[in-house]
Design a protein around this motif. Structure first.
Motif, PDB file in Angstrom:
ATOM      1  N   UNK A   1      30.102  -9.315   2.741  1.00  0.00           N
ATOM      2  CA  UNK A   1      30.792  -9.072   3.997  1.00  0.00           C
ATOM      3  C   UNK A   1      32.296  -9.147   3.772  1.00  0.00           C
ATOM      4  N   UNK A   2      33.060  -8.423   4.589  1.00  0.00           N
ATOM      5  CA  UNK A   2      34.518  -8.355   4.437  1.00  0.00           C
ATOM      6  C   UNK A   2      34.872  -7.948   3.003  1.00  0.00           C
ATOM      7  N   UNK A   3      34.345  -6.842   2.564  1.00  0.00           N
ATOM      8  CA  UNK A   3      34.462  -6.424   1.164  1.00  0.00           C
ATOM      9  C   UNK A   3      35.910  -6.378   0.655  1.00  0.00           C
ATOM     10  N   UNK A   4      36.887  -5.834   1.397  1.00  0.00           N
ATOM     11  CA  UNK A   4      38.252  -5.777   0.852  1.00  0.00           C
ATOM     12  C   UNK A   4      38.904  -7.147   0.678  1.00  0.00           C
ATOM     13  N   UNK A   5      38.336  -8.192   1.307  1.00  0.00           N
ATOM     14  CA  UNK A   5      38.919  -9.528   1.176  1.00  0.00           C
ATOM     15  C   UNK A   5      38.543 -10.191  -0.146  1.00  0.00           C
ATOM     16  N   UNK A   6      37.551  -9.663  -0.852  1.00  0.00           N
ATOM     17  CA  UNK A   6      37.219 -10.172  -2.172  1.00  0.00           C
ATOM     18  C   UNK A   6      38.353  -9.812  -3.143  1.00  0.00           C
ATOM     19  N   UNK A   7      38.594 -10.693  -4.110  1.00  0.00           N
ATOM     20  CA  UNK A   7      39.559 -10.379  -5.153  1.00  0.00           C
ATOM     21  C   UNK A   7      39.109  -9.117  -5.888  1.00  0.00           C
ATOM     22  N   UNK A   8      40.054  -8.218  -6.122  1.00  0.00           N
ATOM     23  CA  UNK A   8      39.694  -6.937  -6.731  1.00  0.00           C
ATOM     24  C   UNK A   8      39.049  -7.125  -8.101  1.00  0.00           C
ATOM     25  N   UNK A   9      39.545  -8.078  -8.877  1.00  0.00           N
ATOM     26  CA  UNK A   9      38.962  -8.313 -10.206  1.00  0.00           C
ATOM     27  C   UNK A   9      37.527  -8.812 -10.094  1.00  0.00           C
ATOM     28  N   UNK A  10      37.229  -9.538  -9.012  1.00  0.00           N
ATOM     29  CA  UNK A  10      35.857 -10.002  -8.798  1.00  0.00           C
ATOM     30  C   UNK A  10      34.939  -8.820  -8.502  1.00  0.00           C
ATOM     31  N   UNK A  11      35.407  -7.890  -7.666  1.00  0.00           N
ATOM     32  CA  UNK A  11      34.581  -6.737  -7.324  1.00  0.00           C
ATOM     33  C   UNK A  11      34.332  -5.838  -8.528  1.00  0.00           C
ATOM     34  N   UNK A  12      35.319  -5.729  -9.410  1.00  0.00           N
ATOM     35  CA  UNK A  12      35.169  -4.816 -10.542  1.00  0.00           C
ATOM     36  C   UNK A  12      34.055  -5.250 -11.489  1.00  0.00           C
ATOM     37  N   UNK A  13      33.732  -6.544 -11.518  1.00  0.00           N
ATOM     38  CA  UNK A  13      32.666  -6.991 -12.419  1.00  0.00           C
ATOM     39  C   UNK A  13      31.295  -6.526 -11.951  1.00  0.00           C
ATOM     40  N   UNK A  14      31.208  -5.974 -10.743  1.00  0.00           N
ATOM     41  CA  UNK A  14      29.926  -5.474 -10.253  1.00  0.00           C
ATOM     42  C   UNK A  14      29.554  -4.129 -10.859  1.00  0.00           C
ATOM     43  N   UNK A  15      30.528  -3.420 -11.392  1.00  0.00           N
ATOM     44  CA  UNK A  15      30.291  -2.033 -11.775  1.00  0.00           C
ATOM     45  C   UNK A  15      29.209  -1.896 -12.843  1.00  0.00           C
ATOM     46  N   UNK A  16      29.301  -2.662 -13.908  1.00  0.00           N
ATOM     47  CA  UNK A  16      28.309  -2.537 -14.987  1.00  0.00           C
ATOM     48  C   UNK A  16      26.915  -3.029 -14.571  1.00  0.00           C
ATOM     49  N   UNK A  17      26.789  -4.196 -13.894  1.00  0.00           N
ATOM     50  CA  UNK A  17      25.436  -4.613 -13.472  1.00  0.00           C
ATOM     51  C   UNK A  17      24.788  -3.650 -12.485  1.00  0.00           C
ATOM     52  N   UNK A  18      25.581  -2.988 -11.633  1.00  0.00           N
ATOM     53  CA  UNK A  18      24.994  -2.036 -10.689  1.00  0.00           C
ATOM     54  C   UNK A  18      24.334  -0.878 -11.417  1.00  0.00           C
ATOM     55  N   UNK A  19      24.850  -0.516 -12.576  1.00  0.00           N
ATOM     56  CA  UNK A  19      24.271   0.584 -13.352  1.00  0.00           C
ATOM     57  C   UNK A  19      23.091   0.131 -14.203  1.00  0.00           C
ATOM     58  N   UNK A  20      23.234  -1.029 -14.856  1.00  0.00           N
ATOM     59  CA  UNK A  20      22.241  -1.442 -15.854  1.00  0.00           C
ATOM     60  C   UNK A  20      21.147  -2.343 -15.310  1.00  0.00           C
ATOM     61  N   UNK A  21      21.424  -3.070 -14.214  1.00  0.00           N
ATOM     62  CA  UNK A  21      20.442  -4.013 -13.701  1.00  0.00           C
ATOM     63  C   UNK A  21      20.363  -5.292 -14.491  1.00  0.00           C
ATOM     64  N   UNK A  22      21.318  -5.531 -15.389  1.00  0.00           N
ATOM     65  CA  UNK A  22      21.368  -6.756 -16.189  1.00  0.00           C
ATOM     66  C   UNK A  22      22.821  -7.171 -16.363  1.00  0.00           C
ATOM     67  N   UNK A  23      23.029  -8.426 -16.676  1.00  0.00           N
ATOM     68  CA  UNK A  23      24.372  -8.915 -16.984  1.00  0.00           C
ATOM     69  C   UNK A  23      24.279  -9.806 -18.218  1.00  0.00           C
TER      70      UNK A  23
END
Length: 504
Positions: free
Chosen positions: A306-328
């Motif tokens: 919730x309130x997506x733009x309020x998250x630190x941008x660097x925190x949001x960027x770490x989602x990119x790879x797990x969203x594609x691969x399904x693993x971290x």
């Protein structure tokens, strides 16, 4: 006998690697030394074990005690080694027989009174025993962990409440004094999710979430405060297909690593909603001893930001790879830890800093630059990876005052389940997981559909990734309509589900 050897387990990510607990008593000044890369929690076990043995009525040997946790290069953490260390000392000093130690694996933290306290990762440990052919061995562990460990089919679980019960079991010559094998309880209670029938209006948003549930697509909802974005997201898990046994076990195993699993949540889709102040480590996992983060705790469930733009941008960027691969993968100097992270992202945001851009009241006074800066907190690569982007409009007073007349979650979920089954029958996986070759094979368009999609791409400047994601959403819409081919109306709806951010 001055040497005793027992089996236990150390956690390394989702893996539970075998540890041999070797206890040796020798002559010399009284001391207790633990070797084999123990961390602070394991080193402190000598004081807990000493007090537990004495309060249980046993003698703590006044000899030189060496405890080796092998293999020596595997880090050991947590208090789960208290029980095997205590049993090893008693066996090595001859206070209990050692003839049956090889038939069991041990894990449990001891209180100073000798009671067994719950541990983290009991389910992961039981999984590992089964995979490595340890089904013939019993697993002695605290009573509080018995239900989760027994979820693994065929596991031989012996729960105990105290150290004395474990010692009596190992020393018993008849079944009367032995620990009873734990019998798993059948879970018959159905998951209880909030119902979509409570949501007034918002038919477009409900339709978008139905499509998202059917194809496991990610969603971004954009709308003013009070439009119902959080209410819609909280009801989304009720639309998803029932969890399979494998999904339920995977989800429970991840939650077990943090000590947060409860048998009451068996086959309940996780719904994680971290605050926007969450750090990157808390979101994806990490720490000196790597542990799963929010995206792994949402495995096979929903991650709501919730309130997506309020998250630190660097925190949001770490989602990119797990969203594609399904693993971290959490990398440290000495080791790597892999965690599953096959979650469904549902995000919500306001269209501008004040939240009222495009609101019927017309009270937004944000400048164009302010709106662009606010929306620019979410990077283009992350937006590219969100399949469905919709606008959630403010409700009119007449809609709010009227009775709720929407469909119940059970009715929508039935349509979602049918569409999901069609996808599995056709390609063996949900539409969101289709790769490029699969998209070309299963998402073919007729001439009119190709023309419409080409115009949308040119007008909206879509990337190749967005093109494929719109095709996959269109395939899901066709599945909901039980159409073997993607028609132009399916493409048209998929395009409309990709236009959430309003330009200033």
């Amino acid at each position: 006998m001055s040497l005793a050897v027992l089996r236990s387990r150390a956690l390394a990510g989702m893996k539970a690697l075998g540890v041999s607990v070797e206890v040796h008593l020798a002559n010399g000044l009284p001391s207790l030394t633990i070797v084999g890369l123990p961390d602070a929690e394991v080193r402190e076990s000598k004081d807990r074990v000493r007090a537990a043995l004495q309060n249980a009525g046993f003698e703590f040997p006044s000899r030189r005690i060496t405890i080796n946790l092998a293999p020596a290069d595997l880090p050991k953490e947590s208090g789960r080694f208290d029980l095997p260390i205590a049993i090893g000392i008693l066996a090595a000093s001859g206070q209990i027989p050692s003839r049956e130690l090889g038939h069991y694996e041990f894990a449990g933290e001891l209180s100073l009174s000798g009671e067994l306290r719950p541990i983290r990762g009991a389910l992961a440990i039981t999984f590992a025993m089964q995979r490595e052919g340890g089904a013939q061995r019993g697993f002695i562990l605290p009573q509080a962990n018995a239900d989760e460990a027994a979820l693994v089919a065929g596991a031989v679980i012996y729960p105990a409440a105290t150290l004395l019960q474990v010692c009596a079991h190992l020393a018993a010559s008849d079944d009367a004094c032995r620990l009873a094998r734990h019998q798993p309880h059948a879970v018959t209670r159905l998951p209880d999710y909030p119902d979509f029938c409570d949501v007034k209006g918002q038919r477009t948003s409900k339709r978008a979430l139905e499509v998202a549930a059917a194809g496991v697509h990610s969603v971004l909802m954009v709308g003013p405060p009070g439009a119902g974005k959080t209410m819609l997201a909280s009801r989304f898990p009720g639309l998803l297909p029932p969890m399979t046994d494998q999904e339920a076990l995977e989800s429970a195993a991840v939650q077990s690593l943090t000590g947060g699993f409860s048998a009451d949540n068996w086959k309940v889709r996780p719904f994680r909603s971290p605050h926007h102040t969450t750090s990157g480590v808390a979101l994806v996992g990490g720490g000196a001893v790597p542990r799963p983060g929010e995206i792994s705790l949402a495995h096979c469930g929903v991650l709501f930001l919730d309130e997506l733009p309020e998250f630190d941008r660097r925190v949001l960027e770490v989602l990119r790879q797990p969203m594609e691969s399904g693993r971290v993968t959490i990398s440290r100097a000495a080791r790597q830890s892999d965690f599953p992270a096959r979650f469904q992202l549902i995000a919500a945001m306001n269209p501008c800093p004040c939240g009222y851009l495009g609101h019927p009241s017309g009270k937004c006074d944000c400048t164009s630059d302010a709106v662009l800066r606010y929306q620019g907190r979410i990077s283009g690569p992350l937006l590219d990876r969100i399949d469905i982007q919709i606008e959630v409009a403010a409700l009119q007073p007449d809609t709010l005052l009227a009775d709720a007349d929407g469909e119940a979650s059970s009715i929508i979920a039935a349509r979602v389940a049918l569409a999901h089954q069609r996808q599995l029958a056709r390609q063996g996986k949900p539409n969101q997981a289709l790769i490029t070759g699969d998209v070309e094979r299963h998402c073919r368009l007729d001439q009119s559909g190709e023309l419409l999609l080409r115009k949308a791409m040119l007008h909206l400047n879509w990337s190749a990734r967005v093109y494929h994601r719109v095709l996959k959403v269109a395939r899901t819409i066709a599945d909901l309509a039980d159409s073997p081919v993607i028609l132009v109306e399916h493409i048209s709806e998929a395009i409309q589900l990709r236009r959430g951010l309003r330009e200033p």
